[in-house]
Design an enzyme around this catalytic site. Structure first.
Site, mmCIF file in Angstrom:
data_model
loop_
_atom_site.group_PDB
_atom_site.id
_atom_site.type_symbol
_atom_site.label_atom_id
_atom_site.label_comp_id
_atom_site.label_asym_id
_atom_site.label_seq_id
_atom_site.Cartn_x
_atom_site.Cartn_y
_atom_site.Cartn_z
ATOM 1 N N HIS A 45 7.317 -5.005 -8.467
ATOM 2 C CA HIS A 45 7.726 -6.395 -8.655
ATOM 3 C C HIS A 45 6.617 -7.378 -8.315
ATOM 4 O O HIS A 45 6.701 -8.543 -8.680
ATOM 5 C CB HIS A 45 8.978 -6.695 -7.823
ATOM 6 C CG HIS A 45 8.816 -6.422 -6.367
ATOM 7 N ND1 HIS A 45 8.867 -5.155 -5.855
ATOM 8 C CD2 HIS A 45 8.593 -7.249 -5.318
ATOM 9 C CE1 HIS A 45 8.688 -5.203 -4.541
ATOM 10 N NE2 HIS A 45 8.514 -6.452 -4.200
ATOM 11 N N ASP B 213 4.152 1.638 -7.674
ATOM 12 C CA ASP B 213 4.379 1.105 -6.332
ATOM 13 C C ASP B 213 4.313 -0.418 -6.365
ATOM 14 O O ASP B 213 3.510 -0.997 -7.086
ATOM 15 C CB ASP B 213 3.306 1.655 -5.375
ATOM 16 C CG ASP B 213 3.487 1.110 -3.970
ATOM 17 O OD1 ASP B 213 4.543 1.366 -3.370
ATOM 18 O OD2 ASP B 213 2.582 0.394 -3.496
ATOM 19 N N ASP C 7 11.105 4.917 2.098
ATOM 20 C CA ASP C 7 11.013 3.622 2.778
ATOM 21 C C ASP C 7 12.253 3.318 3.617
ATOM 22 O O ASP C 7 12.236 2.396 4.430
ATOM 23 C CB ASP C 7 10.835 2.495 1.747
ATOM 24 C CG ASP C 7 9.486 2.574 1.050
ATOM 25 O OD1 ASP C 7 8.507 2.925 1.715
ATOM 26 O OD2 ASP C 7 9.431 2.288 -0.159
#
Length: 1530
Positions: free
Chosen positions: A527, A524, A625
């Protein structure tokens, strides 16, 4: 067969941001690129050695394997057998410990499911995401998860199963180690072991893999362990640089309270902000009250008075620095505790910067004032910088208010309250809320309190993902640029476990729990997760689960940055969103982008270069999402978009709720209801249950089953067709069985009820026979009541379902109106489909096979291709009616083809083909192939294959008709003999090829040609010398130059040999029907010197013969060429242009010496080679004035001819060319036709020529009237040319030795002098040259050298002259590469040290990337660009006058490198090692050129610095030959 990938290493190549993906079981070879060949390279890797565990920091060296055992680096490799999944680093050093290149490789995991533990290929994955908190108690999970099983998914993704934080977000975890207690029931407390047992059950019984998230970047703000260990977050104690941001954050909280309480209503800022004016007034409050109150600039300023006072005391104490020129700037030291006015002055720099004029008080005061002024200036700069930050903070604050309260796409939060503040707080505040702002400021200095003010996590728009925005140097929190997650605290790991022991240990345990029970993880917020942390944690996970499946979603905005994460973390699959597509065209493009080859792709070899790849995709129709597709597209688009995604050749999937048509986003934060359970009897109105009638579940089941079938059965080829703006057709094709599945999807991005779609659907042509309709389905409405959001269950739209039919015949379809079978030509079986009810939201999927006849033909074709590769066994069928020619393996048929005929089979340029009445195959609107033979095809297909460029005109030509196919076979059949048999084999194979569907013709044509070509090459090399057979790839490539250049044309190029000579090839003349000799001749270069008069040149032939014929073992053909030229000897010379002997021109002085050198090489290299000296030579010109004599009229042994050539030179030969005038040379002046060649009686040097002709290889004659250089040689090289002297010395020395051993009957030459015969011994001639060479040719460093006739012309010393005694004396002193030839053939003439110095100078001045400059670039005549077409007034370059005045010729490199190797050995081992590196490095560049050249050769020359020269021959005999000789020497 092992799949092998080759990674070429190049100096200083850092490939950390390049993704190289490999599968377990692959072999990875590291090979040296051109920049490293010859160097001592050591490759290191942290891939675990056999029997060892992986340690990221432990690197070990790989051993080099040299399959040929030769000192040639072109095939040398080291390898890894990849058996363990993960990310592995490699680096390499070249002679030192310093890394000169590095990168990563990623090895994919292997997933296994079922009781039998069978493999689940990555492209088979069909995943469904579940919000764990919506699954209810653990004992109910199976009923809810059964929906995934019954819908055909084989992987489940759970959001975190841990105890959640107070926000109830699935990703805000209160305790990473504790299972969410909500999963337990009264009386039953479930543990991680229970979860693991369920996961294992799903794996074995349902064939389903389970993965879950790991969240490393943050923890819930109310995590209990965080209160005990506040050092795990960014707080005001361990991160004091955040204090200004915290101060602003608290000020904004108090602003929220004041606005909520109505205190700013009078300022135009009410609690409910509704318009631009109120926003403007809010800005005013920030600037007028908040920023002045916080005085944030003070955290970055210096206390001026305090600093000046400290400075004053130092000056008064006499701490004055003497002024120095290297003045330092005044340095300000940031306060490590970040206090107001806490920055200090580096007093050392202050004392160096501000120096008083004296020691008296006034001087000190003046100096202190200077410092004060400067510090006040710096404080003003700090103030301005803070003002800049405050401007950005203002914009972000107001922008946040606009989004949350005014924007249509925002949440519309309404009035500002304490629950809905102006902006989300950036820091936790675990104390009473009733403190004033000033009271809160006091807490900042109290360590026990300040350590609990923890920075929240979030994300920053367009930020560098490799930068941690909470670390010093970042102003994200101060500038309010963070989109904040107020329920989570950002974790502070530091650089290593010792920096925060508790956090690393806690997260390690969390990782181990996850890896113990799950097959994979989703990273999760990948980045924003510190790379080194994720790297460490995943290593721990892989210790427990070696085949850990890792998936992530990256928002870096850059594929290169994505690769940093993928390579470092060994991410298996990157999540890709179909919802990112704005229309059907983009959605189709994503399918093509994320996997598969084009339909009809060429077969790739099992050993091929490792090429960069994109990350494996997990292509989801919707993620958890994403916004709800039903809301932002339409309910009718759910099925077609799912179908498009399912047809992708990669992992695919969805989120629970999509298939049930849940008409809203299932929020990871707010959703508390449970998913419905599976009940096959459930009614549409039953909110807590679903079955195959719910939503699009039935369609998704069919699509998921189809997706898995396509991947498991090798449907690896993809074609996406945009039928119209809303209809996408996706084809998946199996390259071995040639079955296809075609899905036609009518998307409905807009609601059909409100948008008018096109009524007419274009018909489709589907190549092949439609076996069945796999499914046809569309979303329809039903009577089941309207949607009501259920309080307990996450329910979907009850009034929509699928109308679906599976595995029906085409005529039963309700979507297809009719189908027509068409035949395009004899091989194209096509069904044209007309649609009747392909309405928006509809999908129809066809299963397509080749028609039975085509299927049989392809199967038979594959059976015949099995002889080349087992790859073709799949899908092959026996050929019960095979033509006789196909019952014999091609290798057996080709074994009867001679090397001379291989020239026809593999090569022959257009001019050679035209001589036979044909030509190279021309592709209209493109170009002609380079060769008529197989290499012409292979060169083009070699460019097409790596990229599968099936749109290439070559492929288009094959699809359109049989012209190229017929050309290949017919060209050989008409030759008859062994070549004709090969042509018949092609003809028989092509009989099948022509009748298969045209879209398959290019790939099978490629397979046939590649198989035939590789078979031919094996036979070619087996007919050559052991050196070639056991040689490296480069050696074999160069050896092909022998086949390329050596052939027999329509007309014999060589004059007839003596009839008594044995083993001479004969043929019947096609016109006269008489027997004629058909000896191989050697073309000088292609395409310019291929046929007729310009094919055979004496000089070129014998400069190339050693490399192309002797080294390759073509001894008999070499003998015939030597003897044929011997028969043309005249005036003591052999011809320059041969012209079959009868049209010969004797205008070169060097060809005879190259011929004599070749005879010497033949004697030395061929077993019993000296026997050639006794071979009969049929003299065409027994005397200088003879007319051409017929074969056999005048026979002499070769040794007599040799002796005559030597005698003629010693006697001196002078003559005028026959037929002198423009009829034989339109540029030569009259004097130029006068030829002279003699021997200087004092030095023994051969000399000759004059200033009007050019008798050596540098033979450019001026052609321009405009520039007035016509008839003037650019490089006459008259006098004694250095290489001719060397070749003469080599020959004389050899003849002395032959005589000594009884192989040559002559010890002396008899010449006529002053009317009487005198004898000159060969020994004396040899001695004279030996004694005089260095005296006359070496340019000494001694300025008083008595042998130097023209010291005023010397411009470089320590070199060897290019000639001696030239008519233009300055030409002698020009630095050219010719002296290296003499070094190779007569090294005894040189002093070792002098030779080495000259070679070093040549390397420095003349050596280019591929060739040698033909003239010193320091010379005023130098021009490195050759343009033969340019006519100008420039004397030095017009009409290519500079042909040998700078352009870089390749063949001299061979002699230069051989000379270097010879003398380096005498200079010692260190120099020799360095020379070997140079040689290998230069050869590697030739290797690269060879591989890239469509001519498969080395050019005649290049322009300066290796630039392409369009006027050069693309492949030149002597260029290839001399490079091959270097490898032979090496």
């Amino acid at each position: 067969m092992t799949s092998t990938r080759v990674l070429f290493l190049n100096d200083m190549e850092r490939l950390e941001r390049t993704l190289f993906r490999l599968e377990q079981g692959f072999e990875l070879q590291f090979r040296l690129g051109p920049t490293l060949q010859g160097r001592h390279v050591q490759v290191h890797t942290n891939y675990p050695a056999e029997g060892e565990k992986f340690d990221r920091l432990k690197f070990w060296p790989l051993n080099w394997i040299n399959p040929t055992g030769r000192d040639d680096d072109s095939d040398k490799y080291c390898k890894l057998d990849l058996q363990v999944a993960g990310s592995y680093q490699y680096y390499f050093c070249a002679g030192t410990e310093e890394k000169t290149g590095s990168g990563y490789i990623v090895v994919d995991p292997v997933l296994r499911v079922g009781a039998d533990n069978h493999v689940l290929p990555l492209d088979c994955i069909a995943i469904q995401t579940y919000l764990a908190k919506c699954l209810g108690p653990l004992d109910e999970w199976q009923d809810r998860l059964r929906v995934a099983k019954e819908t055909g998914y084989n992987m489940i993704h759970f959001t975190p199963l841990q105890k959640l934080g107070m926000s109830r977000s699935c990703y805000s975890l209160a305790d990473q180690l504790e299972l969410n207690p909500e999963f337990s029931t009264e009386g039953k407390n479930y543990t991680w072991m229970d979860v693991g047992n369920l996961v294992e059950k799903l794996k074995k019984e349902w064939n389903m893999v389970c993965i879950t998230d790991v969240v490393y970047n943050h923890t819930a703000a109310n995590s209990r362990w965080l209160c005990l260990h506040p050092e795990c977050g960014y707080n005001l104690v361990n991160s004091p640089h955040l204090k200004p941001a915290w101060v602003l954050d608290r000020a904004l909280w108090h602003l929220t309270c004041d606005i909520a309480d109505g205190k700013y209503s009078g300022h135009g800022v009410p609690a409910h902000i509704e318009n631009e004016h109120q926003l403007h007034m809010l800005r005013g409050v920030l600037w007028d009250e908040i920023y002045p109150r916080t005085k944030l600039w003070e955290f970055y300023q210096v206390n001026v008075e305090k600093a000046v006072e400290q400075f004053r005391k130092l000056l008064q104490a006499g701490k004055v620095r003497l002024e120095n020129e290297d003045k330092k700037r005044l340095r300000i030291l940031p306060d490590p505790h970040c206090r107001r006015f806490g920055n200090t002055v580096d007093m050392t720099s202050a004392l160096e910067t501000f120096i008083p004029n004296g020691n008296e008080p006034s001087s000190i005061q003046e100096c202190c004032n200077w410092l004060r002024n400067r510090l006040e200036e710096l404080n003003v700069e700090s103030y301005k910088e803070m003002h800049y930050h405050e401007e950005q903070a203002t914009n972000c604050i107001v922008g946040n208010v606009v989004y949350e309260r005014l924007a249509d796409h925002g949440p519309k939060l309404g009035p500002i309250t304490r629950n809905h503040p102006v902006v989300c707080g950036y820091f936790t505040f675990p104390f009473e809320d009733n403190l004033t702002f000033d009271q809160e400021m006091q807490l900042m200095s109290q360590t026990d309190k300040a350590c609990h003010f923890l920075a929240h996590n979030g994300w920053v728009m367009s930020d560098d993902p490799l930068r941690n925005f909470a670390e010093p140097g970042s102003n994200v929190y101060l500038r309010r640029e963070l989109i904040c997650w107020g329920d989570s605290v950002k974790l502070r790991y530091g650089e290593k476990p010792a920096d925060c022991p508790y956090l690393w240990a806690h997260m390690k345990k969390y990782t181990e729990i996850t890896a113990q029970h799950f097959a994979g993880v989703r990273l999760d917020n990948c980045h924003s997760t510190p790379l080194h942390v994720a790297e460490y944690m995943l290593e721990r996970a892989r210790e427990l689960k070696p085949d850990l499946y890792v998936v992530a979603e990256l928002f870096t905005g850059s594929e290169e940055l994505d690769n940093v994460f993928v390579t470092r973390l060994a991410i298996t699959s990157l999540i890709r969103e179909a919802m990112s597509a704005g229309d059907s065209h983009e959605e189709g493009r994503l399918v093509y982008r994320f996997g598969g080859e084009p339909v009809g792709s060429f077969v790739q070899p099992s050993l091929r270069p490792l090429v960069p790849s994109i990350a494996h995709a997990m292509f989801l129709d919707v993620t958890h999402d994403n916004e709800c597709p039903v809301q932002i597209r339409s309910v009718y688009d759910s099925l077609p978009s799912s179908a498009i995604v399912s047809m992708a050749s990669c992992a695919t999937g969805s989120t629970r709720g999509y298939d049930e048509l849940v008409p809203h986003q299932i929020s990871v934060v707010k959703e508390e209801r449970f998913y419905p359970k599976w009940n096959s009897e459930a009614k549409p109105s039953s909110a807590g249950e679903v079955n195959s009638q719910s939503g699009i579940i039935a369609g998704k089941l069919a699509l998921n089953k189809l997706h898995q079938e396509l991947a498991s059965k090798g449907f690896s080829q993809v074609y996406v067709d945009q039928v119209d703006e809303d209809i996408v057709a996706v084809t998946r094709h199996c390259p071995s069985t040639h079955q296809s599945v075609v899905a036609v999807c009518h998307t409905a991005f807009r609601n059909p009820k409100t948008y008018q779609y096109r009524q007419e659907v274009p018909p489709m042509c589907i190549p092949g026979k439609i076996e069945e309709v796999v499914l046809e389905a569309r979303t329809v409405e039903r009577i089941a009541g309207s949607y009501q959001k259920d309080r307990k269950s996450i329910n979907g739209l009850p009034d929509h379902t699928l109308e679906i039919r599976e595995h029906i015949q085409l005529h039963d379809s309700k979507i297809v109106k009719q189908d027509d079978v068409m035949c395009k030509g004899r091989s194209e079986f096509v069904q044209e489909i007309e649609f009747e009810h392909l309405s928006p939201g509809s999908v129809i999927v066809f299963r397509v096979s080749l028609d039975p006849r085509s299927q049989e033909l392809v199967g038979v074709l594959r059976r015949h291709l099995v002889q080349f590769s087992d790859h073709y066994k799949t899908g092959s069928m026996p050929d019960n009616n095979a033509p006789a020619i196909l019952t014999t393996p091609l290798a057996a048929i080709m074994s009867k083809v001679t090397l001379a005929d291989m020239n026809v089979l593999l090569f022959r340029c257009d001019a050679e083909e035209q001589e036979d009445g044909g030509g190279c195959y021309n592709i209209p609107s493109w170009m002609s192939l380079k060769y008529g033979g197989l290499q012409g095809l292979m060169s083009v297909m070699g460019d097409i294959r790596p990229k599968n460029d099936l749109g290439h005109p070559f492929c288009d030509n094959l699809r359109r008709g049989d012209w190229m196919i017929d050309y290949v076979s017919n060209r050989l059949v008409i030759k008859g003999g062994a070549l004709g048999e090969v042509g018949k084999w092609f003809q028989a194979m092509f009989t099948y090829l022509k009748r298969i569907p045209r879209y398959l013709v290019p790939c099978y044509f490629d397979s046939i040609i590649v198989g035939a070509y590789t078979t031919a090459l094996d036979i070619v090399f087996n007919k050559m010398s052991n050196f070639i057979q056991t040689g490296s790839t480069l050696v074999k490539q160069l050896a092909l130059g022998s086949v390329q250049m050596c052939g027999v044309g329509l007309h014999p190029a060589l004059p007839p040999l003596a009839p008594t000579l044995l083993d001479v090839p004969y043929r019947l003349n096609g016109v006269t029907n008489e027997k004629e000799q058909c000896c191989v001749s050697l073309a000088a270069g292609l395409p310019h010197f291929a046929t007729g008069m310009v094919r055979c040149w004496g000089r070129d032939t014998f400069m190339a013969l050693r490399g192309l014929m002797l080294v390759t073992g073509r001894h008999l053909e070499a003998r015939n060429i030597i003897l044929a030229f011997a028969g043309t000897l005249r005036y003591g010379l052999i011809p320059n242009l041969l012209g079959q002997g009868t049209g010969a021109r004797y205008n070169c002085r060097d060809a005879v010496w190259w011929w004599l050198q070749c005879i010497q090489d033949y004697c030395n290299m061929v077993p019993d080679g000296v026997n050639i000296l006794m071979c009969p030579v049929s003299r065409m010109y027994p005397t200088n004035v003879s007319q051409p004599q017929p074969a056999g009229a005048w026979i002499q042994p070769l040794y007599d001819v040799i002796h005559e050539a030597m005698t003629r030179h010693m006697q001196g030969t002078e003559f005028r060319e026959r037929n002198a005038g423009p009829q034989i040379d339109r540029n030569m002046t009259d004097e130029g036709f006068n030829v002279e060649a003699k021997v200087n009686e004092d030095t023994g040097f051969v000399y000759g020529g004059n200033r009007f002709n050019c008798g050596t290889w540098m033979d450019k004659m001026g052609e321009s009237d405009k520039a007035h250089n016509k008839g003037i040689p650019a490089t006459p090289r008259d006098g004694s040319a250095v290489e001719i002297v060397g070749l003469c010395k080599s020959t004389v020395r050899w003849l002395v030795d032959l005589h000594t051993h009884g192989f040559f009957p002559y010890a002396t030459l008899t010449i006529l002098s002053d009317g009487r015969n005198i004898s000159v011994s060969y020994e004396e001639w040899n001695r004279k040259i030996q004694e005089n060479f260095e005296k006359m040719f070496y340019v000494s460093h001694n300025l008083q050298d008595p042998n130097e006739k023209h010291p005023d012309l010397v411009h470089k010393r320590g070199i060897y002259k290019d000639s001696y005694g030239a008519s233009s004396p300055w030409c002698d002193y020009q630095l050219r590469p010719n002296f290296a030839i003499t070094m190779v053939v007569a090294p005894e003439l040189f002093t070792v040290e002098r030779a080495w110095e000259a070679l070093e100078m040549a390397e420095k001045k003349l050596l280019g990337p591929l060739g040698m400059k033909t003239l010193d670039p320091d010379d005023m005549k130098y021009c490195g660009v050759y343009d033969n077409a340019l006519d100008s007034e420039n004397f030095n370059v017009a009409k290519g006058f500079n042909y040998h005045q700078g352009p870089e010729w390749l063949w001299p490199v061979g002699y230069f490198l051989r000379a270097k190797l010879y003398f380096a050995k005498k200079m010692g081992p260190d120099i020799y090692d360095k020379t070997v590196y140079l040689v290998k490095n230069v050869l590697s560049r030739h290797n690269i050129h060879f591989e890239r050249s469509s001519w498969k050769g080395l050019p005649e020359l290049t322009n300066e610095n290796g630039q392409y020269c369009p006027f050069s021959c693309e492949t030149q005999a002597w260029s290839i030959a001399t490079i091959l000789e270097v490898l032979h020497d090496l």
